[in-house]
Design an enzyme around this catalytic site. Structure first.
Site, PDB file in Angstrom:
ATOM      1  N   ALA A 173       0.857  -1.252  -0.005  1.00 25.36           N
ATOM      2  CA  ALA A 173       0.000   0.018   0.105  1.00 25.36           C
ATOM      3  C   ALA A 173       0.810   1.432  -0.053  1.00 25.36           C
ATOM      4  O   ALA A 173       0.340   2.411   0.233  1.00 25.36           O
ATOM      5  CB  ALA A 173      -0.804   0.128   1.194  1.00 25.36           C
ATOM      6  N   CYS A 174       2.159   1.192  -0.260  1.00 28.21           N
ATOM      7  CA  CYS A 174       3.365   2.269  -0.187  1.00 28.21           C
ATOM      8  C   CYS A 174       3.422   2.584  -1.542  1.00 28.21           C
ATOM      9  O   CYS A 174       3.907   1.785  -2.261  1.00 28.21           O
ATOM     10  CB  CYS A 174       4.368   1.737   0.786  1.00 28.21           C
ATOM     11  SG  CYS A 174       5.169   3.579   1.057  1.00 28.21           S
ATOM     12  N   ILE A 175       3.746   3.855  -1.793  1.00 29.65           N
ATOM     13  CA  ILE A 175       4.047   4.363  -3.081  1.00 29.65           C
ATOM     14  C   ILE A 175       5.059   5.346  -3.002  1.00 29.65           C
ATOM     15  O   ILE A 175       5.292   6.303  -3.992  1.00 29.65           O
ATOM     16  CB  ILE A 175       2.897   4.903  -3.877  1.00 29.65           C
ATOM     17  CG1 ILE A 175       2.158   5.967  -3.262  1.00 29.65           C
ATOM     18  CG2 ILE A 175       1.927   3.824  -4.409  1.00 29.65           C
ATOM     19  CD1 ILE A 175       0.980   6.781  -4.130  1.00 29.65           C
TER      20      ILE A 175
END
Length: 324
Positions: A173-175
């Site tokens: 869920a990390c960009i």
């Protein structure tokens, strides 16, 4: 430096010395307590809440409560202690957090574990917070992060951190890696190896776990504990709504730096997604333990320490042989 990630590595089996995989001991001592497996759900609002924290503590699993209802943290510590359970909380580095630490000291309300939860943990302000917590609440076990380099591990340990958390942006869920160009995405396992060589204290591998075998690989390269988000989201006990799409059930999962979490689109380095509904988390954690027991049998030992000594091969993305 060799760089690799979870899909690039296969561990090499050793002669098995136990009759049954059930004989393998997966327990890990982390801080003042010993836990059933070296796994902790991510301290994200989409992964853990108080009800789940209670269940995990009651069943000898490590947990870290998120920091997104800051005013409720003293009450949370009291409620956990009233049940005879350990309290494990998260803090940030805002000025108000110093007042919070002062409040805990004044009320003699000391959690057993405190995690300083900052996206870029190699920071003068994180170092200052470590020093302040250790000065005010010296018995608390302080984990600080997140970091990506041996220098960061040494700096945080020297400031007084009892453990460091390694991983910048490898989570599902990390960009961060896309928005900033920085992070350990694609070389998270190398980062664990690199940081563990410098560490004198435990490290937590945080992010990038896609399969249960990745937990074993994290242990092999030096992690004492493995923090997992997406694989431990989507359960009956997880926060978030169940959503039905074309006859299949999903749950919401979002990053701590997402617009959903922040309530506004500013400095967004996370995203929201749907993950398959997985039933009870108890079943998933049991499966993780059973798979770790199998790993120990392949490592040729009786406990997790055996995994740390096995050889490995770098196979560069060929593990699945097209099965993805």
């Amino acid at each position: 430096m060799k760089t690799f990630d979870y899909d690039d590595i296969q561990l090499v089996p050793n002669k098995c010395i136990i009759k049954s995989r059930k004989d393998a001991d997966t327990s890990i001592k982390f801080g003042p307590r010993t836990f059933k497996i070296p796994v902790v759900p991510a301290n994200m609002e989409s992964v853990i809440n108080e009800e789940l924290a209670v269940w995990l503590a009651q069943n000898d699993y490590y947990y870290v409560m998120h920091r997104f209802q800051p005013a409720d943290r003293p009450g949370f510590i009291k409620r956990m202690h009233d049940q005879g359970l350990f309290a494990s909380i998260s803090v940030g580095i805002k000025d108000s957090e110093y007042d919070f630490i002062d409040q805990l000291k004044a009320e003699q309300l000391v959690p057993e574990y405190i995690t300083i939860d900052v996206a870029h943990g190699h920071s003068d302000y994180v170092i200052k917070m470590i020093q302040y917590i250790k000065e005010q609440l010296p018995t608390a076990f302080v984990t600080a992060g997140n970091v990506a380099t041996p220098e960061a591990v040494r700096d945080l340990e020297n400031a007084g951190a009892d453990a460091t958390k390694v991983g910048v942006g490898p989570g599902k869920a990390c960009i961060t890696k896309l928005k900033t160009g920085f992070g350990t995405g694609g070389w998270q396992l190398s980062a664990i190896r690199w940081c563990a060589k410098a560490a004198r204290k435990p490290i937590i591998a945080d992010g990038g776990i896609r399969h249960n075998g990745d937990i074993t690989k994290s242990v092999r390269f030096g992690a004492s504990m493995v923090m997992i988000g997406s694989l431990l989201a989507g359960h009956l006990e997880s926060p978030g709504h169940v959503i039905n799409i074309d006859g299949k059930r999903y749950k919401q999962y979002w990053g701590s730096a997402s617009e959903v979490q922040k309530g506004a689109y500013r400095n967004v380095e996370g995203k929201q997604m749907l993950v398959p509904y997985r039933g009870s988390i108890e079943d998933t954690l049991r499966e993780m333990q059973e798979d770790l027991q199998s790993s120990i049998s392949y490592a040729g030992g009786k406990d997790l320490e055996a995994i740390r000594k096995v050889d490995y091969m770098i196979v560069k993305n060929s593990i699945m042989n097209g099965d993805y």
